[in-house]
Write an enzyme that holds these catalytic residues in place. Structure first.
Site, short mmCIF file in Angstrom:
data_model
loop_
_atom_site.label_atom_id
_atom_site.label_comp_id
_atom_site.label_asym_id
_atom_site.label_seq_id
_atom_site.Cartn_x
_atom_site.Cartn_y
_atom_site.Cartn_z
N THR A 268 0.84 -1.19 0.00
CA THR A 268 0.00 0.00 0.00
C THR A 268 0.87 1.24 0.00
OG1 THR A 268 -1.83 1.16 1.08
CG2 THR A 268 -0.22 0.17 2.54
N ASN A 269 0.37 2.29 -0.65
CA ASN A 269 1.04 3.59 -0.58
C ASN A 269 0.23 4.53 0.30
OD1 ASN A 269 3.30 3.20 -2.34
ND2 ASN A 269 1.83 3.07 -4.03
N HIS B 256 -2.32 6.00 5.92
CA HIS B 256 -3.34 5.69 6.93
C HIS B 256 -3.50 4.17 7.07
CE1 HIS B 256 -4.92 9.74 7.47
NE2 HIS B 256 -4.78 9.90 6.19
N ASP C 277 -7.86 -4.67 -0.47
CA ASP C 277 -8.68 -3.76 -1.25
C ASP C 277 -10.00 -3.62 -0.49
OD1 ASP C 277 -8.58 -2.10 -3.52
OD2 ASP C 277 -10.17 -3.27 -4.42
N PHE D 21 -9.82 8.33 7.57
CA PHE D 21 -9.56 8.73 6.18
C PHE D 21 -10.72 8.24 5.32
CE2 PHE D 21 -8.22 4.70 4.11
CZ PHE D 21 -8.10 3.89 5.23
N GLY D 22 -10.61 8.54 4.03
CA GLY D 22 -11.62 8.06 3.09
C GLY D 22 -13.03 8.47 3.49
N LYS E 204 -11.72 2.18 16.30
CA LYS E 204 -11.88 1.79 14.88
C LYS E 204 -11.05 0.53 14.60
CE LYS E 204 -11.20 2.87 10.04
NZ LYS E 204 -10.52 3.60 8.98
N ARG F 278 -11.06 -3.74 8.18
CA ARG F 278 -9.65 -4.09 8.01
C ARG F 278 -9.16 -4.93 9.20
NH1 ARG F 278 -8.43 0.46 6.70
NH2 ARG F 278 -8.70 0.06 4.49
P1 IMP Z 1 -8.57 1.06 -1.55
O1 IMP Z 1 -8.70 -0.18 -0.77
O2 IMP Z 1 -7.30 1.79 -1.20
O3 IMP Z 1 -8.73 0.86 -3.04
O4 IMP Z 1 -9.72 2.03 -1.05
C1 IMP Z 1 -10.90 2.26 -1.76
C2 IMP Z 1 -11.58 3.50 -1.26
O5 IMP Z 1 -12.15 3.25 0.04
C3 IMP Z 1 -10.70 4.74 -1.09
O6 IMP Z 1 -11.47 5.87 -1.45
C4 IMP Z 1 -10.38 4.77 0.37
O7 IMP Z 1 -10.17 6.08 0.84
C5 IMP Z 1 -11.65 4.16 0.98
N1 IMP Z 1 -11.32 3.42 2.18
C6 IMP Z 1 -10.50 2.35 2.32
N2 IMP Z 1 -10.42 1.95 3.60
C7 IMP Z 1 -11.21 2.82 4.30
C8 IMP Z 1 -11.51 2.95 5.68
O8 IMP Z 1 -11.02 2.21 6.55
N3 IMP Z 1 -12.35 3.94 6.00
C9 IMP Z 1 -12.90 4.80 5.09
N4 IMP Z 1 -12.62 4.74 3.80
C10 IMP Z 1 -11.78 3.75 3.40
#
Ligand code: IMP
Length: 194
Positions: free
Chosen positions: A8-9, A12, A69, A149-150, A172, A178
């Site tokens: 991962t890059n 968070h 993912d 985040f996200g 969390k 996760r």
């Molecule tokens: P990815 O797993 O990095 O591809 O994340 C997909 C999308 O879900 C991105 O917009 C992330 O910011 C969001 N995301 C991933 N994990 C979380 C989390 O734990 N909380 C809120 N958003 C998340």
């Protein structure tokens, strides 16, 4: 202790993983192994994307590796944004724009049920394993909280009255999608040691 590269890059995600796997699995970041590539997520579901990321690093570095993912799956939107959660507001979008689009799509909808789903792909000695974690909750109609985040600021997990962005990181990290997927990863290694 088992040592794994986490593909991962996202700083968070890395700090959450380190907190969750503390004293159980040693995590190496991409930076630490000298990998600075952007790995394209071209899969059509979470499993495929997690596998693409884990495979990329395993095949180049031959190190045991895992990738996650995550998707936010909203019931009233038939599971969207799902695997497209990162690009919901377009390729040059960001979390702010993604949340804005989500709130607009849900405007006036009574059903606010949603879940975060994480799939982890582990590649160990060339063998693939998948682990899944889900946390159910609801989407509120405006952002609350500065942590996380996200989509965290609009998601309240079931059994709580605060968003993931308002809850302490320790909370969390004990109930999240996760955390659940990573606990299964830990169980897998514990089981192997027996
Ligand atoms: P990815 O797993 O990095 O591809 O994340 C997909 C999308 O879900 C991105 O917009 C992330 O910011 C969001 N995301 C991933 N994990 C979380 C989390 O734990 N909380 C809120 N958003 C998340």
């Amino acid at each position: 202790m088992k040592k794994l590269v986490f593909v991962t890059n996202n700083a968070h995600k890395l700090s959450e993983a380190k907190a969750i796997l503390n004293n159980k699995v040693e995590i190496c970041s991409l930076k630490e192994i000298g990998c600075f590539d952007e790995i394209e997520e071209t899969g059509i579901n979470l499993n495929e994307n997690a596998e693409i990321k884990a495979n990329y690093v395993y095949s180049l570095y031959n190190l045991d590796t895992f990738a996650d993912d995550t998707g936010l799956e909203v019931e009233a939107l038939n599971g969207a944004p799902g695997v497209y959660s990162a690009r919901y507001a377009g390729e040059d979008g960001n979390s702010e724009k993604n949340i804005q689009k989500l709130l607009t799509e849900l405007n006036g909808k009574e059903n606010r049920k949603a879940q975060f789903r994480t799939v982890i792909a582990l590649i160990e000695n060339g063998e693939k394993h998948f682990f899944e974690g889900i946390v159910k909750g609801k989407i509120i109609d405006k952002r609350k909280g500065d942590g996380g985040f996200g989509y965290d600021s609009v998601f309240i997990p079931d059994g709580y009255d605060k968003t993931f962005a308002e809850l302490e990181p320790e909370v969390k990290n004990s109930i999240s999608h996760r955390a659940k997927a990573m606990q299964l990863l830990v169980n897998y290694f514990n089981q192997k040691q027996k």
